[in-house]
Scaffold this active site. Structure first.
Site, short mmCIF file in Angstrom:
data_model
loop_
_atom_site.label_atom_id
_atom_site.label_comp_id
_atom_site.label_asym_id
_atom_site.label_seq_id
_atom_site.Cartn_x
_atom_site.Cartn_y
_atom_site.Cartn_z
N ASP A 199 -4.52 21.40 32.43
CA ASP A 199 -4.25 22.79 32.78
C ASP A 199 -4.30 22.97 34.29
OD1 ASP A 199 -3.90 25.62 31.99
OD2 ASP A 199 -5.92 25.85 32.83
N GLU A 255 0.28 20.37 34.05
CA GLU A 255 0.93 21.68 33.98
C GLU A 255 1.26 22.14 35.38
OE1 GLU A 255 0.27 26.38 32.80
OE2 GLU A 255 -1.32 25.15 33.65
N ASP A 266 2.94 30.47 27.68
CA ASP A 266 2.95 31.18 28.97
C ASP A 266 4.28 31.81 29.29
OD1 ASP A 266 0.28 30.80 29.80
OD2 ASP A 266 0.70 28.76 30.45
#
Length: 624
Positions: free
Chosen positions: A342, A379, A454
């Site tokens: 992340d 990410e 997202d």
């Protein structure tokens, strides 16, 4: 100045051989008969100084002359860069990863190969499926949280809701529907039937929220998702079906309820928020030691205090230690196959993301020492070249290099949902720019996606146009990289940005878009059957207006995709095939019903509005 008709090289098995050395090939066809080059060179920088290596003519393949030379590895690092220089009596041309040029290209455009850091060999063959666990399937209501079970912060107690009940946008992170890992395990037959071979799970560790990006305990699976044993059971069941597991690593920050921080005093020992002398005070960054509210947090969210990887205890706990978090979940009984990192670009030492590359290299090293085939996926919403040179990440969630240009081309929207007008030529330029800056092995490990937790769902962005959705999926399964389906996209789920893109999976089959799901099954099957779609070199064939065509080549196999995004039919479309490394032969249809024909080196076809055609053939020498 007119470029030579064809200069061709890809960092793929067709053009690069490794048998104790790295030998590269340049395929060259003269623009005019008899217009042969006077010199062909491989351009290297083994000591940061130019070295031109004369290339040897080794074969004649139809119209192509094939030149070869040995690559000299860069002794100062894992990355070796190179380009090709071709001379004629009156001119020169260069070939780099972005195309041909009459002058020396910028170094950033050179072909690049990492000869030291290998990517996991299993990744390019996968079809991924992203699951937001709390909203996928309730497998055991007995482990589901009940209303009022706890109040995560000062925003009131959590609320349990019936599966599929509308989400309250005012409290989306405190509403629980009971999705769990038991439900994921119970759905493996469904996923296998779809063609899925790998799962990426959003965070599963103990957390007070629905999304679980605010981790309170990295050492245990959240009990409301079924606990540690549910992950172990899922691992066993998934392995029995040949399905891989990748977990979400949220190491940039913790929850403000984590014992190290303990903002709300829910743990017995004082945390960094309450006491400057707390054991893990140094794990976080405070701009004013006297003000507990001055801590650095992710994007201004006070529930997510950022960790300082300059602190030895943080590095030991997450990365360096023999029982670090990175390592322990790679071990039995969980034996996960990799980590999705992340906000990987934000992890750093002190304030900001200082020494970010060093932190990610430590993470990679720890993971690889524990499991040599572990997949490290970053990410990044933006362009991610610097992390994808082979020494940090194997691949990235390919927003910049795939989903955003495809969205712009098909939906006319950019990442911020602003209008953008992108024709096929501009799409090709964007894709080429992103692709050419990273080693080919990392290109094949890019996680291509149309949407995620997202972003708004792809079908929503496309105005619920099923024809455009089919084209988007066709591009997803044929473009270099690994396709990833966001849960429910295959059955036609819609939804704007968070929280609407995180709705419960609809298990009522009467509500499914069955043709769309069948389309995904078909595409997954074609990718499984044709290695060229998984590992083949890429070549654009046509990019003009609404028309986009490319080929994937591996050995003698070639697969070609041609799409028309326009609302009007296109008759007599001519797709040039002369640039392929060999003559296309024995063409047949894999997908589509468009009239087509092959004459010489030109494919001619009629495409309907919002229609695509997938062909498969062989590459060989011309016959007379």
């Amino acid at each position: 100045m007119t470029a030579p008709a064809m200069m061709h090289h890809q960092i793929a098995p067709f053009f690069v051989s490794r048998d104790g050395r790295c030998r590269v090939q340049l395929w060259l066809a003269a623009a005019l008969p008899g217009d042969l080059p006077t010199g062909v060179f491989l351009r290297l920088e083994p000591d940061n100084e130019e070295r031109l290596i004369p290339m040897e003519l080794i074969a004649q393949q139809g119209r192509f002359r094939v030149y070869a030379a040995d690559l000299i590895p860069n002794p100062a690092g894992p990355l070796t860069v190179y380009a090709f220089k071709v001379l004629w009596t009156d001119r020169q041309w260069w070939l780099d990863a972005a195309g041909a040029s009459p002058r020396m290209p910028l170094r950033e455009r050179f072909f690049r190969v990492n000869l030291a850091d290998a990517t996991p060999d299993w990744v390019p063959d996968q079809v991924f499926y992203q699951i937001f666990p709390e909203r996928f399937r309730n497998g055991d209501p007995a482990v589901s949280p009940q209303s009022g079970a706890y109040a995560p912060r000062d925003d009131g107690p959590i609320r349990a809701k019936d599966w599929g009940e509308p989400i309250d946008p005012k409290r989306p992170n405190g509403e629980f529907y009971g999705g769990d890992l038991i439900g994921v395990r119970q759905s493996l037959d469904y996923l296998q039937d779809l063609g899925v071979t790998a799962l990426y799970l959003n965070p599963i560790f103990t957390s007070p929220s629905v999304h679980k990006y605010d981790t309170e305990d990295f050492e245990h699976v959240d009990p409301y998702l079924g606990g540690d044993h549910a992950l172990a059971d899922l691992r066993v069941a998934a392995t029995g079906r040949g399905i891989r597991l990748v977990l979400d690593a949220v190491f940039n920050h913790t929850s403000d309820t984590h014992p190290w921080f303990n903002r709300w005093g829910t743990h017995a020992a004082p945390g960094a928020y309450q006491d400057v002398a707390a054991p893990y005070r140094g794990a976080y960054v405070f701009s004013d030691p006297a003000d507990p509210e001055s801590y650095q947090c992710w994007q201004g969210s006070k529930v997510l205090p950022v960790l300082d990887f300059g602190h030895p205890a943080v590095r030991d706990y997450f990365l360096d230690g023999v029982d670090s978090i990175v390592r322990r979940w790679l071990r039995p009984p969980y034996s996960v196959d990799g980590w999705r990192i992340d906000v990987a670009h934000m992890m750093g030492e002190g304030t900001g993301a200082r020494n970010n590359a060093r932190v990610l290299r430590l993470l990679r090293r720890a993971a690889r020492e524990e499991s040599p085939r572990a997949y490290i996926l970053g990410e990044h919403f933006g362009e991610a070249t610097r992390w994808l040179q082979g020494d940090q990440e194997d691949g990235a969630m390919n927003y910049y290099g795939f989903s955003f240009p495809v969205r712009a081309f098909l939906a006319g929207q950019d990442v911020n949902y602003h209008p953008i007008a992108l024709d096929a030529a501009e799409l090709d330029t964007w894709l080429t720019d992103a692709r050419s800056r990273i080693p080919y092995a990392n290109q094949l490990c890019q996680l291509n996606l149309l949407g995620s937790h997202d972003t708004a769902r792809c079908l929503t962005v496309l105005g619920e146009d099923r024809f455009l959705m089919r084209l988007a999926l066709l591009l997803l399964f044929t473009y270099p990289g690994v396709p990833c389906i966001y849960y429910g996209d295959e059955i036609g789920m819609t939804g704007r940005n968070d929280p609407y893109n995180r709705a419960c999976f609809d298990w009522d089959e009467d509500h499914w878009d069955r043709p769309l799901r069948a389309w995904v099954q078909t595409l997954a099957g074609l990718r499984r059957e044709h290695q060229a779609l998984r590992r083949g070199a890429y070549q654009t064939l046509l990019a003009a207006g609404d028309l986009f065509a490319f080929a994937r080549c591996l050995g003698p196999e070639v697969v070609m995709l041609i799409v028309n995004r326009g609302t009007a039919p296109c008759a007599g479309v001519r797709v040039p095939l002369a640039g392929l490394p060999g003559h296309a032969m024995n063409l047949g249809v894999l997908l589509g019903e468009c009239p087509w024909g092959l004459g010489g080196d030109t494919l001619t076809l009629d495409l309907g509005p919002k229609e695509g055609l997938l062909l498969r053939g062989e590459l060989g020498e011309a016959t007379t």
